[in-house]
Design an enzyme around this catalytic site. Sequence first.
Site, mmCIF file in Angstrom:
data_model
loop_
_atom_site.group_PDB
_atom_site.id
_atom_site.type_symbol
_atom_site.label_atom_id
_atom_site.label_comp_id
_atom_site.label_asym_id
_atom_site.label_seq_id
_atom_site.Cartn_x
_atom_site.Cartn_y
_atom_site.Cartn_z
ATOM 1 C CD GLU A 74 -7.508 2.231 5.829
ATOM 2 O OE1 GLU A 74 -6.932 1.285 6.390
ATOM 3 O OE2 GLU A 74 -7.003 2.885 4.903
ATOM 4 C CD GLU A 76 -2.663 1.270 2.571
ATOM 5 O OE1 GLU A 76 -3.670 1.999 2.568
ATOM 6 O OE2 GLU A 76 -2.334 0.571 3.541
#
Length: 274
Positions: free
Chosen positions: A250, A151
């Site tokens: 998120e 990520e």
Amino acid sequence: MVNPAYTVNCSILLTDIPLLERPQAARDAGFDAVEFWWPFATPVPADDEVDSFVRAIRGAGVQLTGLNFAAGDMPAGDRGILSDPGQVSAFRDNVDVAIGIAESLGTRAFNALYGNRLDTVEVDRQDAIAAENLAYAGQAAEKIGAVVLIEPVSGAPAYPLKTAADAVAVIDRVRSEHGVDTLRLLADLYHLEVNGDDVGAAIDTYADRIGHVQIADAPGRGEPGTGTLDIDGYLKRLAGHGYAGYVGLEYKATRPDTFDWLTRELRGARRVEA
């Protein structure tokens, strides 16, 4: 909004209630899938801690779609331990614990945060250790049919992966040097946007490398609709490229009903297997 299968990140959302009660809270809100950052204080928690976590997921009747590997002290600014030569054993022991949880719950994705740059270790050494550890994690994940996610992250100046291309370069290195092909890009649209990446181009270029998607609006990292990021447009673009996986919520709640942007009938997973 387009309607993918949403999964609630219970480490950043529902934080007003105890962690082990959040899966049930997500279920009560109409969702049937959740994801977590590493939910324990140490890389290798006690067996009873793991058992309690697994029971909380099962008891709520939700699917644990994703789990972060241990990332150090996140509130203090840590963003992973896998590139730290001094924490190789801790990381690999953590991988083994995470794989065990995933086997119990049918989880098929692990987020491996790369780690902040260390001033005391040469960059080349950090990257070599990272590749070795990611190969280890990728091989372990392969045994249960899972993937390891890489990520790009914003808000952490010492974190070296800022763009989709940065993450894909790591994925390619692990495949080239270690023959491991179970690493995928985690496309967090918020992080990419805030870091100045061309989100649309990243989707078009790396669609076949994306293993998971997360969303938050920008600026602010709040609910969809609180900023100016074209989340719906990007999700449609992803779907057009064939992405049929989960989309992780998120973001940071900015109001009491943080899910009011999404009607209840659209919250349950409608995931189509690729």
